[in-house]
Scaffold this motif. Structure first.
Motif, PDB file in Angstrom:
ATOM      1  N   PHE A  82       0.485  -1.533  -0.199  1.00 40.01           N
ATOM      2  CA  PHE A  82      -0.212  -0.281  -0.077  1.00 40.01           C
ATOM      3  C   PHE A  82       1.155   1.245   0.209  1.00 40.01           C
ATOM      4  O   PHE A  82       0.610   2.082  -0.841  1.00 40.01           O
ATOM      5  CB  PHE A  82      -1.184   0.065   0.828  1.00 40.01           C
ATOM      6  CG  PHE A  82      -1.800   0.992   1.398  1.00 40.01           C
ATOM      7  CD1 PHE A  82      -3.017   1.846   0.310  1.00 40.01           C
ATOM      8  CD2 PHE A  82      -1.382   2.318   2.252  1.00 40.01           C
ATOM      9  CE1 PHE A  82      -3.786   2.810   0.542  1.00 40.01           C
ATOM     10  CE2 PHE A  82      -2.146   3.444   2.478  1.00 40.01           C
ATOM     11  CZ  PHE A  82      -3.056   3.810   1.801  1.00 40.01           C
ATOM     12  N   TYR A  83       2.162   0.863   0.917  1.00 40.35           N
ATOM     13  CA  TYR A  83       2.453   2.463   0.835  1.00 40.35           C
ATOM     14  C   TYR A  83       3.450   2.785  -0.785  1.00 40.35           C
ATOM     15  O   TYR A  83       3.950   3.656  -1.384  1.00 40.35           O
ATOM     16  CB  TYR A  83       3.555   2.360   2.418  1.00 40.35           C
ATOM     17  CG  TYR A  83       3.101   2.154   3.525  1.00 40.35           C
ATOM     18  CD1 TYR A  83       2.343   4.423   3.719  1.00 40.35           C
ATOM     19  CD2 TYR A  83       2.640   1.961   4.285  1.00 40.35           C
ATOM     20  CE1 TYR A  83       1.903   3.989   5.170  1.00 40.35           C
ATOM     21  CE2 TYR A  83       1.960   1.768   5.553  1.00 40.35           C
ATOM     22  CZ  TYR A  83       1.458   3.075   6.060  1.00 40.35           C
ATOM     23  OH  TYR A  83       0.948   3.466   6.782  1.00 40.35           O
ATOM     24  N   ILE A  84       3.962   1.343  -0.466  1.00 38.99           N
ATOM     25  CA  ILE A  84       4.955   1.358  -2.071  1.00 38.99           C
ATOM     26  C   ILE A  84       4.198   2.353  -3.372  1.00 38.99           C
ATOM     27  O   ILE A  84       4.063   3.292  -4.016  1.00 38.99           O
ATOM     28  CB  ILE A  84       5.209   0.112  -2.174  1.00 38.99           C
ATOM     29  CG1 ILE A  84       6.455   0.220  -1.959  1.00 38.99           C
ATOM     30  CG2 ILE A  84       5.658   1.016  -3.612  1.00 38.99           C
ATOM     31  CD1 ILE A  84       7.560  -1.697  -1.713  1.00 38.99           C
ATOM     32  N   PHE A  85       2.732   1.219  -3.675  1.00 41.79           N
ATOM     33  CA  PHE A  85       1.526   2.379  -4.608  1.00 41.79           C
ATOM     34  C   PHE A  85       1.440   3.337  -4.363  1.00 41.79           C
ATOM     35  O   PHE A  85       1.692   4.427  -4.807  1.00 41.79           O
ATOM     36  CB  PHE A  85       0.323   1.087  -4.906  1.00 41.79           C
ATOM     37  CG  PHE A  85       0.307  -0.560  -4.984  1.00 41.79           C
ATOM     38  CD1 PHE A  85       1.734   0.042  -6.642  1.00 41.79           C
ATOM     39  CD2 PHE A  85       0.786  -0.774  -4.475  1.00 41.79           C
ATOM     40  CE1 PHE A  85       2.016  -1.220  -7.188  1.00 41.79           C
ATOM     41  CE2 PHE A  85       0.483  -2.618  -5.277  1.00 41.79           C
ATOM     42  CZ  PHE A  85       1.665  -2.414  -5.992  1.00 41.79           C
TER      43      PHE A  85
ATOM     44  N   LEU B  55       1.924   6.852  -6.837  1.00 41.82           N
ATOM     45  CA  LEU B  55       1.478   7.450  -7.259  1.00 41.82           C
ATOM     46  C   LEU B  55       0.447   9.062  -7.255  1.00 41.82           C
ATOM     47  O   LEU B  55       0.661   9.939  -7.501  1.00 41.82           O
ATOM     48  CB  LEU B  55      -0.820   7.074  -6.687  1.00 41.82           C
ATOM     49  CG  LEU B  55      -1.708   7.898  -6.661  1.00 41.82           C
ATOM     50  CD1 LEU B  55      -2.121   7.908  -8.100  1.00 41.82           C
ATOM     51  CD2 LEU B  55      -2.888   7.226  -5.861  1.00 41.82           C
ATOM     52  N   ILE B  56       1.252   8.969  -5.754  1.00 47.28           N
ATOM     53  CA  ILE B  56       1.562  10.428  -5.621  1.00 47.28           C
ATOM     54  C   ILE B  56       2.754  11.206  -6.492  1.00 47.28           C
ATOM     55  O   ILE B  56       2.867  11.942  -6.580  1.00 47.28           O
ATOM     56  CB  ILE B  56       1.845  10.620  -3.825  1.00 47.28           C
ATOM     57  CG1 ILE B  56       0.665  10.516  -2.980  1.00 47.28           C
ATOM     58  CG2 ILE B  56       2.526  12.255  -3.242  1.00 47.28           C
ATOM     59  CD1 ILE B  56       1.139  10.897  -1.472  1.00 47.28           C
TER      60      ILE B  56
ATOM     61  N   VAL C 296       3.149  15.018 -13.169  1.00 46.65           N
ATOM     62  CA  VAL C 296       1.768  15.687 -14.241  1.00 46.65           C
ATOM     63  C   VAL C 296       1.609  16.602 -14.716  1.00 46.65           C
ATOM     64  O   VAL C 296       1.650  17.213 -15.297  1.00 46.65           O
ATOM     65  CB  VAL C 296       0.721  15.156 -13.986  1.00 46.65           C
ATOM     66  CG1 VAL C 296      -0.828  15.154 -14.958  1.00 46.65           C
ATOM     67  CG2 VAL C 296       1.174  13.185 -14.397  1.00 46.65           C
ATOM     68  N   VAL C 297       2.103  17.610 -13.054  1.00 45.21           N
ATOM     69  CA  VAL C 297       1.492  18.632 -12.791  1.00 45.21           C
ATOM     70  C   VAL C 297       2.447  19.515 -13.476  1.00 45.21           C
ATOM     71  O   VAL C 297       3.291  20.661 -13.858  1.00 45.21           O
ATOM     72  CB  VAL C 297       1.175  19.523 -11.483  1.00 45.21           C
ATOM     73  CG1 VAL C 297       0.782  20.707 -11.751  1.00 45.21           C
ATOM     74  CG2 VAL C 297      -0.453  18.627 -11.341  1.00 45.21           C
TER      75      VAL C 297
ATOM     76  N   LEU D 137       0.801   6.315 -15.433  1.00 48.70           N
ATOM     77  CA  LEU D 137       1.516   5.354 -14.102  1.00 48.70           C
ATOM     78  C   LEU D 137       0.960   5.393 -13.157  1.00 48.70           C
ATOM     79  O   LEU D 137       0.635   4.666 -12.440  1.00 48.70           O
ATOM     80  CB  LEU D 137       2.693   5.521 -13.698  1.00 48.70           C
ATOM     81  CG  LEU D 137       3.731   5.368 -13.182  1.00 48.70           C
ATOM     82  CD1 LEU D 137       3.614   4.500 -13.390  1.00 48.70           C
ATOM     83  CD2 LEU D 137       5.231   6.536 -13.400  1.00 48.70           C
ATOM     84  N   ALA D 138       0.264   6.863 -12.682  1.00 46.41           N
ATOM     85  CA  ALA D 138      -0.643   7.172 -11.754  1.00 46.41           C
ATOM     86  C   ALA D 138      -2.013   6.597 -11.640  1.00 46.41           C
ATOM     87  O   ALA D 138      -2.642   6.173 -10.805  1.00 46.41           O
ATOM     88  CB  ALA D 138      -1.310   8.533 -11.579  1.00 46.41           C
TER      89      ALA D 138
END
Length: 237
Positions: A7-10, A14-15, A21-22, A36-37
């Motif tokens: 969970f922490y890796i994904f 993601l973050i 992206v921005v 990828l996100a």
């Protein structure tokens, strides 16, 4: 332990991909980070037991929406230098709006707290009918209790799509060729079919091939050497 580590890796990937992206200067790289996100968000949904949402993210968003964004960004000839020219002019307005949004987020997180029964709730909720899967339970909930809200959301997306088409539709120049279906269907002249004998050629219909112009003859070029003149047609030095 393994589930928490995954969970922490994904979540971290993601973050990080969302930030890229921005902040990416290349729009193609921004779309790739967006894909990828989506994959990492699908993995988080799959860990939470929402396999339907995970497959929707992979099939619809990655397979259709993100790929469409990628094609549009690569096909459009956008002058990003011209787009950045007005950045300094609108920077103060953007800073004010960003500050307002930041204050709103502070107010939301400051007043947010856990519900008393939040700890007792399970992440993977079991449907009321044990024979139903998670996808079937979600479909029954969306298309029965929230069916009107679902239809309103579809209408909002339809209006947004029509608005985007209207804003990007530009008038074609006067000399552009346009299709006139009424003229094509209602022909004024009849088409006459002529039977041509086999191996007769087009000359029977008065169609002749235009003669090609004669090619100019090559000229002799004289090359000046160190000790004399060299001709192309076997000259002497």
């Amino acid at each position: 332990m393994i589930a928490a580590l995954a969970f922490y890796i994904f979540a971290a990937i993601l973050i990080a991909s969302a930030v890229m992206v921005v902040t990416s200067r290349n729009p193609v790289h921004s779309v790739l980070f967006l894909i990828l996100a989506f994959f990492n968000a699908a993995a988080l949904f799959l860990m939470a037991g929402a396999e339907f949402l995970a497959m929707i993210l992979v099939i619809v968003y990655v397979g259709a929406v993100a790929v469409l964004f990628l094609f549009i960004v690569m096909m459009l000839d956008i002058d990003f230098v011209q787009l950045r020219q007005g950045f300094q002019r609108y920077a103060p307005v953007g800073a004010v709006i960003g500050a307002i949004l930041f204050l709103e987020l502070l107010f939301v997180f400051g007043a947010w707290q856990f519900a008393p029964d939040a700890a007792a709730l399970r992440v993977n909720a079991i449907p009321a009918d044990p024979s139903l899967t998670n996808t079937e339970a979600l479909g029954l909930l969306v298309y029965t209790e929230y069916v009107y809200l679902f239809q309103v959301a579809g209408l909002i997306l339809l209006v947004a799509m029509i608005g985007a088409i209207v804003l990007t539709l530009r008038d074609k120049p006067a000399n552009s060729k346009r299709q006139d279906i009424a003229t094509q269907v209602a022909r004024g002249e009849a088409v006459v079919l002529t039977q041509v004998p086999s191996r007769a050629g087009l000359s029977t219909l008065g169609i002749t091939r235009r003669k090609l112009p004669e090619q100019p003859k090559p000229r002799q070029v004289a090359h000046h050497g160190g000790h004399g003149h060299e001709h192309e047609n076997g000259g002497h030095h």
